[in-house]
Design a protein around this motif. Structure first.
Motif, PDB file in Angstrom:
ATOM      1  N   GLU A 126       1.103  -0.699   0.226  1.00 26.60           N
ATOM      2  CA  GLU A 126       0.131   0.005  -0.117  1.00 26.60           C
ATOM      3  C   GLU A 126       1.407   1.637   0.059  1.00 26.60           C
ATOM      4  OE1 GLU A 126      -3.535   1.447   2.475  1.00 26.60           O
ATOM      5  OE2 GLU A 126      -2.323   0.969   3.787  1.00 26.60           O
ATOM      6  N   GLU A 127       0.550   2.311  -0.447  1.00 31.10           N
ATOM      7  CA  GLU A 127       1.470   3.493  -1.045  1.00 31.10           C
ATOM      8  C   GLU A 127       0.401   4.988  -1.070  1.00 31.10           C
ATOM      9  OE1 GLU A 127       5.162   4.650  -4.066  1.00 31.10           O
ATOM     10  OE2 GLU A 127       3.048   5.351  -5.044  1.00 31.10           O
ATOM     11  N   GLU A 128       0.941   5.722   0.090  1.00 28.21           N
ATOM     12  CA  GLU A 128       0.565   6.466   0.170  1.00 28.21           C
ATOM     13  C   GLU A 128       1.338   8.030  -0.151  1.00 28.21           C
ATOM     14  OE1 GLU A 128      -2.907   7.113   3.696  1.00 28.21           O
ATOM     15  OE2 GLU A 128      -0.935   5.385   4.614  1.00 28.21           O
ATOM     16  N   SER A 129       0.269   8.975  -1.080  1.00 28.90           N
ATOM     17  CA  SER A 129       1.536  10.252  -1.358  1.00 28.90           C
ATOM     18  C   SER A 129       0.850  11.170  -0.903  1.00 28.90           C
ATOM     19  CB  SER A 129       2.176   9.732  -3.135  1.00 28.90           C
ATOM     20  OG  SER A 129       0.962  10.211  -3.801  1.00 28.90           O
ATOM     21  N   TRP A 130       1.282  12.672  -0.782  1.00 30.49           N
ATOM     22  CA  TRP A 130       1.091  14.030  -0.716  1.00 30.49           C
ATOM     23  C   TRP A 130       2.134  14.821  -1.637  1.00 30.49           C
ATOM     24  CZ3 TRP A 130       1.829   9.713   3.237  1.00 30.49           C
ATOM     25  CH2 TRP A 130       0.642   9.501   3.401  1.00 30.49           C
ATOM     26  N   LEU A 131       1.387  15.633  -2.284  1.00 31.70           N
ATOM     27  CA  LEU A 131       2.184  16.158  -3.425  1.00 31.70           C
ATOM     28  C   LEU A 131       1.454  17.269  -2.978  1.00 31.70           C
ATOM     29  CD1 LEU A 131       3.909  17.083  -5.361  1.00 31.70           C
ATOM     30  CD2 LEU A 131       2.014  16.525  -7.391  1.00 31.70           C
ATOM     31  N   ASN A 132       2.811  18.531  -2.351  1.00 36.90           N
ATOM     32  CA  ASN A 132       2.563  20.573  -2.321  1.00 36.90           C
ATOM     33  C   ASN A 132       3.119  20.608  -2.747  1.00 36.90           C
ATOM     34  OD1 ASN A 132       2.519  22.325  -1.448  1.00 36.90           O
ATOM     35  ND2 ASN A 132       2.164  21.982   1.362  1.00 36.90           N
ATOM     36  N   MET A 133       2.019  21.097  -4.441  1.00 45.01           N
ATOM     37  CA  MET A 133       2.642  21.991  -5.176  1.00 45.01           C
ATOM     38  C   MET A 133       2.864  23.244  -4.751  1.00 45.01           C
ATOM     39  SD  MET A 133       3.008  20.189  -7.924  1.00 45.01           S
ATOM     40  CE  MET A 133       2.980  20.962  -9.031  1.00 45.01           C
ATOM     41  N   GLU A 134       2.443  24.216  -3.810  1.00 46.05           N
ATOM     42  CA  GLU A 134       3.211  25.119  -3.158  1.00 46.05           C
ATOM     43  C   GLU A 134       4.451  25.260  -2.881  1.00 46.05           C
ATOM     44  OE1 GLU A 134       1.722  27.843   0.012  1.00 46.05           O
ATOM     45  OE2 GLU A 134      -0.556  27.761  -1.647  1.00 46.05           O
ATOM     46  N   LYS A 135       4.442  23.980  -1.303  1.00 46.66           N
ATOM     47  CA  LYS A 135       5.254  24.368  -0.973  1.00 46.66           C
ATOM     48  C   LYS A 135       6.706  23.384  -2.058  1.00 46.66           C
ATOM     49  CE  LYS A 135       4.030  24.734   3.571  1.00 46.66           C
ATOM     50  NZ  LYS A 135       3.443  24.337   4.351  1.00 46.66           N
ATOM     51  N   ARG A 136       6.716  22.928  -3.698  1.00 41.79           N
ATOM     52  CA  ARG A 136       7.285  21.437  -4.401  1.00 41.79           C
ATOM     53  C   ARG A 136       7.570  20.722  -3.137  1.00 41.79           C
ATOM     54  NH1 ARG A 136       9.537  25.153  -8.752  1.00 41.79           N
ATOM     55  NH2 ARG A 136      11.778  23.410  -8.428  1.00 41.79           N
ATOM     56  N   ASN A 137       6.992  20.049  -2.858  1.00 40.91           N
ATOM     57  CA  ASN A 137       7.821  19.248  -2.269  1.00 40.91           C
ATOM     58  C   ASN A 137       6.416  17.701  -2.328  1.00 40.91           C
ATOM     59  OD1 ASN A 137       6.090  19.146   0.387  1.00 40.91           O
ATOM     60  ND2 ASN A 137       7.072  19.963   1.084  1.00 40.91           N
ATOM     61  N   MET A 138       6.429  16.530  -1.511  1.00 32.75           N
ATOM     62  CA  MET A 138       6.304  15.143  -2.219  1.00 32.75           C
ATOM     63  C   MET A 138       6.563  14.626  -1.475  1.00 32.75           C
ATOM     64  SD  MET A 138       5.303  12.648  -4.874  1.00 32.75           S
ATOM     65  CE  MET A 138       6.358  12.097  -4.939  1.00 32.75           C
ATOM     66  N   ALA A 139       5.718  13.567  -0.007  1.00 35.44           N
ATOM     67  CA  ALA A 139       6.482  12.815   0.884  1.00 35.44           C
ATOM     68  C   ALA A 139       5.755  11.287   0.579  1.00 35.44           C
ATOM     69  CB  ALA A 139       5.787  12.929   2.379  1.00 35.44           C
ATOM     70  N   MET A 140       5.454  10.405   0.525  1.00 32.04           N
ATOM     71  CA  MET A 140       5.608   9.099  -0.258  1.00 32.04           C
ATOM     72  C   MET A 140       6.013   8.066   1.067  1.00 32.04           C
ATOM     73  SD  MET A 140       6.549   8.417  -3.432  1.00 32.04           S
ATOM     74  CE  MET A 140       6.024   6.869  -4.324  1.00 32.04           C
ATOM     75  N   ARG A 141       4.933   7.446   1.568  1.00 32.83           N
ATOM     76  CA  ARG A 141       5.005   6.300   2.615  1.00 32.83           C
ATOM     77  C   ARG A 141       4.035   4.777   2.176  1.00 32.83           C
ATOM     78  NH1 ARG A 141       2.255   8.207   7.803  1.00 32.83           N
ATOM     79  NH2 ARG A 141      -0.057   7.735   6.223  1.00 32.83           N
ATOM     80  N   SER A 142       5.000   3.884   2.206  1.00 35.38           N
ATOM     81  CA  SER A 142       4.601   2.410   1.747  1.00 35.38           C
ATOM     82  C   SER A 142       4.855   1.534   3.161  1.00 35.38           C
ATOM     83  CB  SER A 142       4.814   2.621   0.700  1.00 35.38           C
ATOM     84  OG  SER A 142       6.323   1.593   0.749  1.00 35.38           O
ATOM     85  N   HIS A 143       3.980   0.782   2.764  1.00 32.94           N
ATOM     86  CA  HIS A 143       4.761  -0.287   3.486  1.00 32.94           C
ATOM     87  C   HIS A 143       4.111  -2.110   2.901  1.00 32.94           C
ATOM     88  CE1 HIS A 143       0.228   0.931   4.982  1.00 32.94           C
ATOM     89  NE2 HIS A 143      -0.232  -0.614   4.926  1.00 32.94           N
ATOM     90  N   CYS A 144       4.547  -2.956   3.184  1.00 40.48           N
ATOM     91  CA  CYS A 144       4.131  -4.426   2.902  1.00 40.48           C
ATOM     92  C   CYS A 144       2.303  -4.576   3.350  1.00 40.48           C
ATOM     93  CB  CYS A 144       4.930  -5.570   3.410  1.00 40.48           C
ATOM     94  SG  CYS A 144       4.822  -6.544   2.310  1.00 40.48           S
ATOM     95  N   LEU A 145       1.226  -5.387   2.536  1.00 40.11           N
ATOM     96  CA  LEU A 145       0.443  -6.263   2.672  1.00 40.11           C
ATOM     97  C   LEU A 145       0.308  -7.442   2.909  1.00 40.11           C
ATOM     98  CD1 LEU A 145      -2.049  -3.705   0.426  1.00 40.11           C
ATOM     99  CD2 LEU A 145      -1.876  -3.451   3.438  1.00 40.11           C
ATOM    100  N   THR A 146       1.693  -7.886   2.187  1.00 39.89           N
ATOM    101  CA  THR A 146       2.181  -9.349   2.624  1.00 39.89           C
ATOM    102  C   THR A 146       2.543  -9.354   2.976  1.00 39.89           C
ATOM    103  OG1 THR A 146       1.650  -9.311  -0.225  1.00 39.89           O
ATOM    104  CG2 THR A 146       2.269 -11.244   0.982  1.00 39.89           C
ATOM    105  N   TRP A 147       2.492 -11.382   4.096  1.00 35.01           N
ATOM    106  CA  TRP A 147       3.192 -11.386   5.424  1.00 35.01           C
ATOM    107  C   TRP A 147       3.135 -10.297   6.600  1.00 35.01           C
ATOM    108  CZ3 TRP A 147       7.076 -10.687   0.941  1.00 35.01           C
ATOM    109  CH2 TRP A 147       7.798 -11.964   0.115  1.00 35.01           C
ATOM    110  N   THR A 148       2.172 -10.390   6.720  1.00 36.33           N
ATOM    111  CA  THR A 148       2.034  -8.887   7.579  1.00 36.33           C
ATOM    112  C   THR A 148       1.888  -9.927   8.961  1.00 36.33           C
ATOM    113  OG1 THR A 148      -0.895  -9.232   7.439  1.00 36.33           O
ATOM    114  CG2 THR A 148       0.871  -7.301   6.586  1.00 36.33           C
ATOM    115  N   GLN A 149       1.548 -11.185   9.052  1.00 37.95           N
ATOM    116  CA  GLN A 149       2.002 -12.361  10.788  1.00 37.95           C
ATOM    117  C   GLN A 149       3.150 -12.352  10.370  1.00 37.95           C
ATOM    118  OE1 GLN A 149       0.728 -13.172   7.689  1.00 37.95           O
ATOM    119  NE2 GLN A 149       0.711 -15.660   7.373  1.00 37.95           N
ATOM    120  N   TYR A 150       4.258 -12.355   9.635  1.00 38.94           N
ATOM    121  CA  TYR A 150       5.710 -12.834   9.652  1.00 38.94           C
ATOM    122  C   TYR A 150       6.276 -11.435   9.673  1.00 38.94           C
ATOM    123  CZ  TYR A 150       4.143 -17.555   9.120  1.00 38.94           C
ATOM    124  OH  TYR A 150       3.284 -18.306   9.191  1.00 38.94           O
TER     125      TYR A 150
END
Length: 123
Positions: free
Chosen positions: A46-70
């Motif tokens: 799963e990937e989430e991103s936030w793009l702020n054109m005014e401040k000219r930055n982008m943040a991204m966060r991702s994490h694995c959805l498979t193997w969550t029990q391990y």
């Protein structure tokens, strides 16, 4: 978001399972449940991103959805305009890996995941 001007995106990505076949075979001896988990052809993120054109930055966060029990794998990245030169981009990245429930192979799987992610960073 019309009030902030930030563009938010959330998506699910599919990647090919990159765990070496030898590790898949070795870990299958530890428990029946690990057999089906490690032998999957694809891994979902799963990937989430936030793009702020005014401040000219982008943040991204991702994490694995498979193997969550391990395993817990997550990554955070920030792209922003360089203070040295507005035509350059500063890129920072953090990642976390934790493997549990695989017995003695926890360290081996963590080391493999860490090596794989470092290769991606170099690219």
């Amino acid at each position: 978001d019309l009030s902030t001007g930030i563009i938010y995106r959330r998506r699910i990505a599919t990647c090919q399972n990159v765990i070496p076949e030898i590790l898949r075979k070795v870990t299958t001896h530890n428990s029946i449940s690990q057999v089906s988990v490690l032998k999957v052809p694809d891994i979902y993120l799963e990937e989430e991103s936030w793009l702020n054109m005014e401040k000219r930055n982008m943040a991204m966060r991702s994490h694995c959805l498979t193997w969550t029990q391990y395993a817990s794998l997550s990554e955070e990245s920030v792209f922003r305009e360089s203070l040295e030169n507005p035509n350059w981009t500063d890129f920072t990245q953090k990642g976390r890996i934790s493997v549990t429930g695989a017995g003695l192979l926890n360290c081996v799987l963590e080391a493999f995941a860490q090596s794989f992610l470092k290769q991606g960073v170099k690219k």
